[in-house]
Enzyme design. Structure first.
Site, PDB file in Angstrom:
ATOM      1  N   ASP A   8       5.252 -29.645  98.201  1.00 54.41           N
ATOM      2  CA  ASP A   8       3.838 -29.315  98.379  1.00 54.41           C
ATOM      3  C   ASP A   8       3.550 -29.243  99.875  1.00 54.41           C
ATOM      4  O   ASP A   8       3.963 -30.122 100.632  1.00 54.41           O
ATOM      5  CB  ASP A   8       2.945 -30.383  97.739  1.00 54.41           C
ATOM      6  CG  ASP A   8       3.047 -30.414  96.213  1.00 54.41           C
ATOM      7  OD1 ASP A   8       3.739 -29.543  95.661  1.00 54.41           O
ATOM      8  OD2 ASP A   8       2.443 -31.307  95.601  1.00 54.41           O
ATOM      9  N   ASP A 130      -2.212 -26.569  83.274  1.00 54.21           N
ATOM     10  CA  ASP A 130      -2.676 -27.912  83.612  1.00 54.21           C
ATOM     11  C   ASP A 130      -3.536 -28.407  82.452  1.00 54.21           C
ATOM     12  O   ASP A 130      -4.471 -27.724  82.026  1.00 54.21           O
ATOM     13  CB  ASP A 130      -3.496 -27.887  84.902  1.00 54.21           C
ATOM     14  CG  ASP A 130      -2.648 -27.507  86.117  1.00 54.21           C
ATOM     15  OD1 ASP A 130      -1.434 -27.762  86.092  1.00 54.21           O
ATOM     16  OD2 ASP A 130      -3.203 -26.942  87.070  1.00 54.21           O
TER      17      ASP A 130
END
Length: 238
Positions: A8, A130
């Site tokens: 990330d 998600d």
């Protein structure tokens, strides 16, 4: 099972958030390329690269990091975060990504996303689901929809998408174990799907459990960076 480490990125650095919270940011390495090279040296072949600046801005920001990793490793990279426009898709593929990772866009602008599937090919898409209590969440996990994860996946599987990963947002970054029950339900419903688990992996027992239920891959981030799982241990799985 394919192991897919996550990098990330914020401000060009390798970081991790807890449950998508930018205020709970921890920097692990100033050089994502250095981290990627370590993964490759350990035998890893895939990389899940997430542009957190891009996700926040709604436009790809850290494409130079992607370009550097793609140009200096042989990793197969999926890149996501901020892909909202056709121009973003072009930047991602021109910078060396093998797949574009799409999440909220597939919910909020299904027509445009469906056009991208037709234009670039379903094999170039890594679709992210998600999930909170089996419902799709969007907008950096701040908004839960009424859309069932199963209906969401079914819609895009019909359009040819076969690479899908699922993150239970209640688990992400907390290293409390993955959502095995949810993943078992998904795999039972879609047995031919290249299904990748994401979030919650805290040790090798979790990795073996995901493999045992039939996950084709696992995205692992924090457990690697916190030293809970070593790259040597992961090499026994792939």
């Amino acid at each position: 099972m394919v192991i897919i480490p996550a990098i990330d990125i914020i401000d060009g650095k390798c970081v991790r958030l807890t449950q998508g919270d930018y205020s709970q940011k921890k920097i692990y390495n100033e050089s994502p390329l250095e981290v990627a090279k370590e993964f490759e040296a350990a035998g890893i072949q895939r990389l899940h690269l997430v542009d957190l600046d891009g996700a926040k801005a709604g436009k790809v920001q850290n494409w130079k990091v992607l370009q550097a990793i793609a140009g200096n490793t042989g990793l197969v990279i999926d890149f996501g975060g901020g892909i909202k426009q056709e121009a973003d898709m072009k930047i991602v593929f021109d910078s060396g990504a093998s797949m574009a990772t799409i999440g909220s866009m597939a919910v909020k602008d299904a027509d445009t996303f469906s056009e991208w599937i037709s234009t670039y090919g379903a094999e170039k898409i890594f679709l992210g689901a998600d999930v909170k209590e089996e419902k799709i969440a969007v907008g950096g996990w701040l908004e839960t929809t009424d859309l069932s994860v199963f209906d969401f996946m079914q819609d895009y599987i019909k359009k040819g998408v076969n690479n899908i990963f699922c993150t239970d947002i209640s688990k992400d970054g907390k290293m409390e174990g993955p959502s095995l029950a949810l993943y078992q339900k998904i795999i039972a419903r879609f047995p031919d799907l290249f299904f990748v688990a994401s979030g919650g992996v805290s040790n090798m027992d979790d990795v073996h459990a995901l493999k045992a239920i039939g996950c084709k891959g696992a995205i692992i981030g924090k457990a690697i960076y916190e030293g809970k799982i070593t790259l040597a241990e992961l090499s026994t799985v792939f």
